[in-house]
Design an enzyme around this catalytic site. Structure first.
Site, PDB file in Angstrom:
ATOM      1  N   SER A 235       4.200   2.066   2.993  1.00 41.26           N
ATOM      2  CA  SER A 235       3.811   1.836   1.627  1.00 41.26           C
ATOM      3  C   SER A 235       5.067   1.266   0.662  1.00 41.26           C
ATOM      4  O   SER A 235       6.037   1.781   1.109  1.00 41.26           O
ATOM      5  CB  SER A 235       3.222   2.787   1.037  1.00 41.26           C
ATOM      6  OG  SER A 235       4.091   4.014   0.823  1.00 41.26           O
ATOM      7  N   GLU A 256       9.068  -3.100   5.775  1.00 42.04           N
ATOM      8  CA  GLU A 256       7.491  -4.003   6.069  1.00 42.04           C
ATOM      9  C   GLU A 256       6.797  -3.114   5.212  1.00 42.04           C
ATOM     10  O   GLU A 256       6.417  -1.991   5.611  1.00 42.04           O
ATOM     11  CB  GLU A 256       7.223  -4.117   7.680  1.00 42.04           C
ATOM     12  CG  GLU A 256       8.228  -4.672   8.411  1.00 42.04           C
ATOM     13  CD  GLU A 256       8.334  -6.240   8.205  1.00 42.04           C
ATOM     14  OE1 GLU A 256       7.375  -6.789   7.665  1.00 42.04           O
ATOM     15  OE2 GLU A 256       9.401  -6.595   8.409  1.00 42.04           O
ATOM     16  N   CYS A 290      -2.441  -3.899   6.817  1.00 42.94           N
ATOM     17  CA  CYS A 290      -1.543  -4.304   5.889  1.00 42.94           C
ATOM     18  C   CYS A 290      -1.877  -5.990   5.827  1.00 42.94           C
ATOM     19  O   CYS A 290      -1.780  -6.285   4.135  1.00 42.94           O
ATOM     20  CB  CYS A 290       0.094  -4.304   6.242  1.00 42.94           C
ATOM     21  SG  CYS A 290       0.352  -5.028   7.988  1.00 42.94           S
TER      22      CYS A 290
END
Ligand code: NAD
Length: 490
Positions: A235, A256, A290
């Site tokens: 996150s 990422e 994601c």
């Protein structure tokens, strides 16, 4: 039966002082007891990686690639056949709630992507000899090498519990780094297969260590002075802490992070294809992806027809067959809060918005009339929620897609690829799919911009991410002096 998971350090299993319990998301039953790595244990794993580093670095690139190829083979062996619930795939299914086809993809992709790194490292990491200006420097020769960084910490999420670790390991190991993995506290059992793999393929001790635990273990690892790089996926909230820990000692951080991806649907889109793409993009892995479709921005001329098809397809999805549960009760409550906020602000639930009868199931949910002020459009909701937003045209769709703190991915749905390419140029994201969504290719970079991160996974860019440039310059002439040395003015 409850499995006990211990740390993997110096090619040996090691217990910690405390343990935590994982519950199966599908039924809430206790499933795993995993040991927790405190600061001292993290330090032991890092020093094991540090000790192993010189010998691993000094292997030839080809030798390191052979180990990574063996890892790919090991995973291929544990893949079995498509649709076969091998021990590895069953673990992924039980631990994070994926249906079998999604566990299938995860295992085979991890194997394929490791193989990509093994087969492409030589080209991406070989030294180059830039041509110097021959008039100025006739006797100088320069070599630019790619050298490893040292110890790489790999801190990863649970939503692709094998693949996210595999992506980073492939690039980091072939480049010559040793690695300490800190998997998610929600998926230790899947990660523990890497320990079995290390043992089976005869990887030297310390090249890969695995420590389990939550944010505190991750923070201890990210802030350890002997860790030279952190490869983090997770996150935005946690990524910032990792970035700060690395900044303190100027260690490299590859981040990422979260996304809030838009799907832009144009008037000329193939509506059958688009409806199927949006439904899969929003609900696979129970929406916990994601780069899942988090917002569909649909041009008004096709909105009603697309909505009809999306509702029909969503209604046909089967619990446990097509979609699994949400990972935890906390995450389920977060998804419920996103939906309640949207409903309170005037959204209509066309379908879903219901908690399942057991475990952490939540029904795939299609929302319309979602207020621009709702949390759902502003932040990442990690669950099976698809809001369809009506837009006047492309300009409004692009404006709304870019009106986000995040910049991970986006998809464009059109029957005119050149139009799609023009729109792709305007999107402030790291990845755009035209007439598809959430597909990773080992040859192409995976990355985000804005609050979705810094750095790269996959492709030659990732191989370079896990190494640094080093320039060596050689004087090939026999002159005993240089024009620019002392004494001046003679
Ligand atoms: P998370 O941030 O809660 O946890 C990720 C990992 O970081 C876990 O191992 C966790 O223990 C560790 N961690 C948490 N706080 C930390 C801290 N302060 N210091 C060091 N480590 C810490 O994320 P999650 O819930 O596991 O995963 C979901 C998130 O991951 C979503 O936001 C999703 O978008 C993102 N994600 C991004 C990508 C990508 O490629 N951009 C891929 C997968 C998931």
């Amino acid at each position: 039966m409850i499995t006990e998971i211990k740390h993997w350090i110096d090619n040996k299993f090691e217990g910690g002082k405390e343990r935590f319990t994982i519950r199966r998301p599908a039924d809430g039953e206790d499933f795993v007891h995993a040991h927790i790595a405190d600061k001292a244990l993290v330090a032991r794993a890092v020093s094991s990686a540090r000790r192993a580093y010189p010998a691993w670095r000094d292997l030839t690139l080809k030798q390191r690639c052979e180990f990574v190829e063996k890892m790919a083979d090991w995973l291929a062996d544990h893949y079995g056949d498509e649709g076969e619930a091998t021990e590895l795939k069953s673990t992924i299914m039980e631990e994070v709630g994926k249906p079998l086809p999604e566990a299938d993809i995860e295992v085979i992709e991890t194997s394929d992507f490791l193989r990509f790194f093994a087969n492409n490292a030589v080209e991406a990491l070989s030294a180059t000899e830039p041509k110097l200006d021959q008039e100025l420097w006739p006797t100088k020769r320069s070599i630019v090498e790619r050298v490893p960084l040292g110890v790489v910490a790999i801190i990863k999420p649970w939503n692709y519990p094998l693949e996210m670790i595999g992506w980073s390991l492939g690039g980091a190991l072939v480049a010559g780094n040793t690695c300490v993995i800190k998997p998610s506290e929600k998926s230790p059992k899947t990660a523990s297969f890497f320990a079995r793999m290390c043992s089976d393929i005869g990887l030297p001790p310390g090249v890969i260590s695995i420590v389990y635990g939550d944010a505190a273990t991750g923070q201890a690892l990210a802030s350890h002075p002997d860790v030279n790089m952190v490869s983090f996926t997770g996150s935005y909230r946690a990524g910032k802490y990792v970035a700060k820990a690395c900044a303190d000692r100027l260690a490299k951080a590859s981040l990422e992070l979260s996304g809030n991806d838009a799907a832009i649907v144009l008037a000329d889109a193939d509506l059958d294809l688009t409806a199927r793409g949006l439904v899969w993009g929003a609900f696979c892995n129970a929406g916990q992806v994601c780069v899942g479709v988090k917002r569909a921005l649909v041009v008004e001329s096709v909105y009603d027809e697309l909505l009809k098809r999306v509702i029909a397809l969503t209604a046909s999805l089967r619990e446990e067959v097509d979609y699994g549960p949400i990972i935890s009760k906390d995450q389920l409550n977060s998804v419920i809060a996103f939906v309640e906020d949207a409903l309170q602000k005037g959204a209509k639930a066309e379908l879903g918005a219901e908690v399942g009868s057991k475990g952490n199931f939540y029904s795939p949910t299609v929302l319309t009339n979602v207020s621009p002020n709702s949390k759902l459009l502003a932040d990442e909701c990690f669950g099976p929620i698809l809001p369809l937003v009506k837009v006047e045209g492309v300009a409004e769709a692009v404006r709304l897609a870019n009106d986000s703190d995040y910049g991970l991915g986006a998809s464009i749905w059109t029957s005119d690829n050149s139009k799609g390419l023009e729109i792709a140029k305007k999107l402030e994201v790291g990845m755009v799919w035209i007439n598809d969504v959430n597909v990773a290719f080992p040859q192409t970079p995976w990355s985000g911009t804005k609050a979705s991160g810094i750095g790269f996974e996959l492709s030659a860019a990732a191989l370079q991410e896990y190494s640094r440039l080093k320039h060596v310059n050689i004087e090939t002439g026999s002159d005993k002096d240089r024009d620019w040395w002392y004494p001046y003015g003679s």
